[in-house]
Design a protein around this motif. Structure first.
Motif, mmCIF file in Angstrom:
data_model
loop_
_atom_site.group_PDB
_atom_site.id
_atom_site.type_symbol
_atom_site.label_atom_id
_atom_site.label_comp_id
_atom_site.label_asym_id
_atom_site.label_seq_id
_atom_site.Cartn_x
_atom_site.Cartn_y
_atom_site.Cartn_z
ATOM 1 N N HIS A 164 0.847 -1.191 0.000
ATOM 2 C CA HIS A 164 0.000 0.000 0.000
ATOM 3 C C HIS A 164 0.876 1.231 0.000
ATOM 4 N N TRP A 165 0.402 2.221 -0.724
ATOM 5 C CA TRP A 165 1.191 3.439 -0.853
ATOM 6 C C TRP A 165 1.463 4.073 0.514
ATOM 7 N N HIS A 166 0.526 3.924 1.465
ATOM 8 C CA HIS A 166 0.757 4.613 2.749
ATOM 9 C C HIS A 166 2.004 4.084 3.459
ATOM 10 N N ASP A 167 2.433 2.860 3.095
ATOM 11 C CA ASP A 167 3.677 2.347 3.681
ATOM 12 C C ASP A 167 4.921 3.005 3.067
ATOM 13 N N PHE A 168 4.748 3.686 1.949
ATOM 14 C CA PHE A 168 5.893 4.296 1.269
ATOM 15 C C PHE A 168 5.748 5.808 1.112
ATOM 16 N N SER A 169 4.632 6.354 1.589
ATOM 17 C CA SER A 169 4.336 7.769 1.313
ATOM 18 C C SER A 169 5.394 8.696 1.911
ATOM 19 N N TYR A 170 6.163 8.175 2.885
ATOM 20 C CA TYR A 170 7.289 8.938 3.427
ATOM 21 C C TYR A 170 8.230 9.378 2.289
ATOM 22 N N TYR A 171 8.309 8.570 1.236
ATOM 23 C CA TYR A 171 9.250 8.833 0.148
ATOM 24 C C TYR A 171 8.653 9.706 -0.965
ATOM 25 N N ALA A 172 7.425 10.193 -0.741
ATOM 26 C CA ALA A 172 6.715 10.916 -1.816
ATOM 27 C C ALA A 172 7.542 12.022 -2.453
ATOM 28 N N SER A 173 8.347 12.729 -1.639
ATOM 29 C CA SER A 173 9.101 13.859 -2.209
ATOM 30 C C SER A 173 10.480 13.418 -2.711
ATOM 31 N N HIS A 174 10.801 12.121 -2.564
ATOM 32 C CA HIS A 174 12.085 11.615 -3.046
ATOM 33 C C HIS A 174 12.034 11.399 -4.567
ATOM 34 N N PRO A 175 13.209 11.276 -5.201
ATOM 35 C CA PRO A 175 13.203 10.985 -6.640
ATOM 36 C C PRO A 175 12.474 9.676 -6.943
ATOM 37 N N ALA A 176 11.877 9.608 -8.129
ATOM 38 C CA ALA A 176 11.129 8.413 -8.537
ATOM 39 C C ALA A 176 12.005 7.161 -8.452
ATOM 40 N N GLN A 177 13.305 7.313 -8.712
ATOM 41 C CA GLN A 177 14.219 6.168 -8.656
ATOM 42 C C GLN A 177 14.285 5.598 -7.239
ATOM 43 N N VAL A 178 14.315 6.485 -6.253
ATOM 44 C CA VAL A 178 14.371 6.044 -4.847
ATOM 45 C C VAL A 178 13.083 5.307 -4.494
ATOM 46 N N ILE A 179 11.955 5.831 -4.949
ATOM 47 C CA ILE A 179 10.663 5.200 -4.657
ATOM 48 C C ILE A 179 10.617 3.805 -5.280
ATOM 49 N N ALA A 180 11.080 3.691 -6.531
ATOM 50 C CA ALA A 180 11.087 2.382 -7.204
ATOM 51 C C ALA A 180 11.924 1.382 -6.405
ATOM 52 N N GLU A 181 13.097 1.814 -5.965
ATOM 53 C CA GLU A 181 13.994 0.896 -5.247
ATOM 54 C C GLU A 181 13.437 0.531 -3.870
ATOM 55 N N GLN A 182 12.808 1.492 -3.172
ATOM 56 C CA GLN A 182 12.231 1.202 -1.861
ATOM 57 C C GLN A 182 11.118 0.163 -1.979
ATOM 58 N N ILE A 183 10.228 0.386 -2.932
ATOM 59 C CA ILE A 183 9.117 -0.560 -3.088
ATOM 60 C C ILE A 183 9.675 -1.937 -3.464
ATOM 61 N N TYR A 184 10.644 -1.964 -4.364
ATOM 62 C CA TYR A 184 11.271 -3.226 -4.752
ATOM 63 C C TYR A 184 11.868 -3.942 -3.542
ATOM 64 N N ASN A 185 12.661 -3.201 -2.754
ATOM 65 C CA ASN A 185 13.371 -3.811 -1.620
ATOM 66 C C ASN A 185 12.427 -4.513 -0.665
ATOM 67 N N VAL A 186 11.265 -3.916 -0.437
ATOM 68 C CA VAL A 186 10.345 -4.430 0.571
ATOM 69 C C VAL A 186 9.448 -5.544 0.013
ATOM 70 N N THR A 187 9.137 -5.466 -1.290
ATOM 71 C CA THR A 187 8.070 -6.331 -1.796
ATOM 72 C C THR A 187 8.536 -7.397 -2.788
ATOM 73 N N GLN A 188 9.842 -7.429 -3.109
ATOM 74 C CA GLN A 188 10.322 -8.363 -4.126
ATOM 75 C C GLN A 188 10.148 -9.818 -3.708
ATOM 76 N N LYS A 189 9.935 -10.674 -4.714
ATOM 77 C CA LYS A 189 9.859 -12.112 -4.470
ATOM 78 C C LYS A 189 11.066 -12.729 -5.159
ATOM 79 N N ASP A 190 11.732 -13.681 -4.493
ATOM 80 C CA ASP A 190 12.980 -14.146 -5.097
ATOM 81 C C ASP A 190 12.806 -15.343 -6.029
ATOM 82 N N HIS A 191 11.563 -15.690 -6.382
ATOM 83 C CA HIS A 191 11.391 -16.795 -7.320
ATOM 84 C C HIS A 191 11.011 -16.334 -8.726
ATOM 85 N N ASP A 192 11.172 -15.055 -9.012
ATOM 86 C CA ASP A 192 10.824 -14.575 -10.361
ATOM 87 C C ASP A 192 11.630 -13.327 -10.692
#
Ligand SMILES: [Mn+2]
Length: 336
Positions: free
Chosen positions: A300-328
């Motif tokens: 959910h975005w509210h778990d990442f909204s802290y990063y709203a003012s960060h660069p889009a690249q940082v947001i992409a990496e944060q969401i990836y780090n937390v939600t990635q699955k290692d089988h794909d």
């Protein structure tokens, strides 16, 4: 017109040669007719590719060729090294390179060029990158793209081929953004995803429906892909969206998740149904996330909204780090 100018190449093994090839690229781009900003972008690309050669292979060759095709004129840049090749795991990230220094990244090269291919050399002893930038008669009318993009893509851990792919491309006052997931993972998924991406890149000015139809043909001899594409109009405050298969799409603003999108089931390349094309409002502060199923949909975005003012690249990496699955394979694109 036809060009009488021939290819020029330089063996790259030191910083002076990087500067030399950069100068040649700028001169060649000027002769072809690229404007100052385009010449600067081309020189950035050449410089990134040449620096990559030194970092990863110590030695390689950059070749610049003026090209003419279907009444278009442009510049082809080829970078070939005889090293082990770079690790695509991180090389496609903007701002991160495998040697740990801050580079522009091949993701940016991909965005600045109209066509971009990474090929392993036949003998697998090196990497060959071929990219082209075309001269557009009215390239974006001098407008600046109002969007910012972040992207992260990596293959399934322990795989070398990435079965996911993405596209971010500016076309005359609009930007096409997409995520493609080849069925399964490994070489065959990579093959399918590349076939789809190449088709989209070469037909990025066509209507979305035609692009999907074309990719269905282009991928018919592959495993097929799932794909989501969005076209952002720079002035209209709208974006068109179309998707077939399970690429997750979310649009959010502040703490709210906004629209629900209509996604058709199916596999592009295996007689996929036509996607529904929707036109959606884009308001100030909106953000869009597109990601493959190597990233969990349960975020959910509210778990990442802290990063709203960060660069889009940082947001992409944060969401990836937390939600990635290692089988794909995993790919996420953020637009803000
Ligand atoms: Mn997948």
């Amino acid at each position: 017109m036809t060009f009488q100018v021939e290819s020029q190449y330089i063996v790259i093994s030191n910083a002076a040669e990087v500067i030399a090839i950069r100068r040649i690229a700028k001169e060649m781009a000027q002769d072809i007719g690229f404007d100052e900003r385009e010449r600067e972008e081309i020189s950035l690309v050449v410089s990134e590719l040449a620096s990559n050669i030194i970092k990863y292979a110590q030695r390689g060759v950059i070749t610049l060729t003026p090209v003419c095709s279907e009444q278009r004129e442009g510049l082809m840049i080829e970078a070939e090294d005889d090293g082990k090749g770079f690790n695509e795991y991180t090389a496609m990230q903007d701002g991160v390179s495998t040697s740990g220094t801050l580079g522009m990244g091949l993701g940016a090269v991909n965005r600045l060029m109209d066509e971009f291919d990474i090929l392993a050399r036949e003998d697998r002893t090196g990497t060959r990158i071929v990219c082209k930038r075309w001269l557009h008669d009215n390239s974006n009318h001098g407008q600046q793209c109002p969007f910012e993009f972040g992207v992260f893509s990596r293959p399934k851990p322990n795989e070398t081929a990435n079965g996911d792919s993405f596209i971010i491309k500016n076309i005359r006052g609009a930007t096409l953004v997409g995520v493609i997931d080849g069925v399964g993972h490994g070489e065959l998924a990579n093959h399918a995803a590349n076939a789809a991406r190449q088709y989209v890149e070469r037909h990025c000015e066509s209507p979305l429906l035609d692009i999907f139809r074309g990719v269905d043909r282009a991928c018919s001899s592959t495993r097929g892909v799932v794909m989501a594409l969005a076209v952002f109009d720079w002035t209209q405050s709208t974006f068109c969206f179309a998707s077939v298969g399970n690429i997750e799409v979310k649009v959010f603003n502040d703490n709210r998740e906004k629209s629900k999108f209509i996604v058709r089931r199916g596999i592009v390349g295996k007689h996929a149904p036509q996607p529904m094309i929707t036109e959606n409002k884009w308001q100030h502060g909106d953000m869009l996330a597109l990601h493959s199923d190597g990233i969990s949909t349960h975020w959910h975005w509210h778990d990442f909204s802290y990063y709203a003012s960060h660069p889009a690249q940082v947001i992409a990496e944060q969401i990836y780090n937390v939600t990635q699955k290692d089988h794909d394979d995993a790919t996420i694109v953020i637009v803000k």
